[in-house]
Design a protein around this motif. Structure first.
Motif, mmCIF file in Angstrom:
data_model
loop_
_atom_site.group_PDB
_atom_site.id
_atom_site.type_symbol
_atom_site.label_atom_id
_atom_site.label_comp_id
_atom_site.label_asym_id
_atom_site.label_seq_id
_atom_site.Cartn_x
_atom_site.Cartn_y
_atom_site.Cartn_z
ATOM 1 N N GLY A 61 0.889 -1.254 -0.127
ATOM 2 C CA GLY A 61 0.153 -0.081 0.119
ATOM 3 C C GLY A 61 0.768 1.177 0.071
ATOM 4 N N ASP A 64 -10.692 6.249 1.660
ATOM 5 C CA ASP A 64 -9.893 5.240 1.854
ATOM 6 C C ASP A 64 -10.385 3.933 2.635
ATOM 7 O OD1 ASP A 64 -9.619 6.099 4.277
ATOM 8 O OD2 ASP A 64 -7.414 6.087 4.623
ATOM 9 N N VAL A 107 -8.846 -0.173 -4.720
ATOM 10 C CA VAL A 107 -8.192 1.142 -5.225
ATOM 11 C C VAL A 107 -9.080 2.222 -5.932
ATOM 12 C CG1 VAL A 107 -6.098 1.957 -6.720
ATOM 13 C CG2 VAL A 107 -5.967 0.122 -5.111
ATOM 14 N N PHE A 143 -8.282 -6.069 -3.878
ATOM 15 C CA PHE A 143 -7.303 -4.935 -3.762
ATOM 16 C C PHE A 143 -7.289 -3.797 -4.958
ATOM 17 C CE2 PHE A 143 -5.729 -6.710 -0.014
ATOM 18 C CZ PHE A 143 -5.388 -5.509 0.675
ATOM 19 N N SER A 182 -11.691 3.869 -4.070
ATOM 20 C CA SER A 182 -11.316 4.842 -3.361
ATOM 21 C C SER A 182 -11.009 5.883 -3.874
ATOM 22 C CB SER A 182 -9.997 4.159 -2.621
ATOM 23 O OG SER A 182 -10.269 3.258 -1.554
ATOM 24 N N LEU A 202 -10.150 0.773 0.871
ATOM 25 C CA LEU A 202 -8.759 -0.083 1.048
ATOM 26 C C LEU A 202 -8.774 -0.758 2.409
ATOM 27 C CD1 LEU A 202 -6.751 2.481 -0.746
ATOM 28 C CD2 LEU A 202 -6.882 -0.079 -1.412
#
Length: 185
Positions: A92, A170, A161, A157, A164, A173
């Protein structure tokens, strides 16, 4: 504009920032030359095309991820959950902590339907990420299950992203991080 003394490595690092912020297709060779403090003609001395430069940028990202992030999957002295947490936090930080988001995911979305020389590098990065996660999952699950969990986690993931960025939070995430860790015993 006065010429700036530079080298290929500095250009690659600057280009990474510009590509991350603007995207591949929205970045011109003039944008890159200006960001590097070079005249456009001088820029071609270092890289013959934007495609070749992006290929080098992604190879640099790939090398870093394999050395500093994905290698965590085979570290000793950590539990599987500890490895996963450490790897995801470092991933990240490497891919998401700068303006523009994930250079690998963003570039993949831009060029997925195109023929570009760096498409295999993008695939290799995702394959290495899946393999690292599979290695960790295999400490607790059979190989087939570990492979499916790894692939699902990487896809989740990358989706997080995008969400987000789109929704400017966020939380997506954070949620996927918690869900991924919850699969570890």
């Amino acid at each position: 504009m006065p010429l700036t003394k530079t080298n290929k490595e500095e250009i690659i690092q600057t280009a990474l920032t510009v590509f991350r912020k603007n995207g591949y297709y929205n970045t011109s060779m003039s944008d890159l030359a200006t960001a590097c403090g070079l005249q456009k003609g001088s820029f071609y001395h270092y890289f013959a095309s934007k495609e070749i430069l992006m290929s080098e940028v992604l190879k640099t990202v790939q090398s870093y991820l394999e050395y500093a992030v994905f290698s965590i999957a085979t570290e000793t002295g950590l539990s599987p959950r500890g490895k996963m947490e450490k790897m995801l936090l470092k991933l990240g930080k490497a891919l998401l902590s700068q303006e523009g988001g994930c250079i690998v995911g963003n570039t993949t979305l831009e060029v997925a339907a195109q023929t570009v020389i760096f498409k295999d590098t993008l695939k290799a990065i995702f394959d290495a990420w899946k393999n690292a996660m599979k290695t960790i999952y295999m400490e607790e699950y059979p190989e087939g299950t570990a492979g499916r969990l790894a692939e699902q986690s990487v896809m989740e993931f990358e989706g997080a992203v995008m969400f987000s960025q789109l929704y400017e939070t966020d939380q997506y995430l954070k949620d996927v991080f918690v869900r991924t860790l919850s699969k570890m015993k």
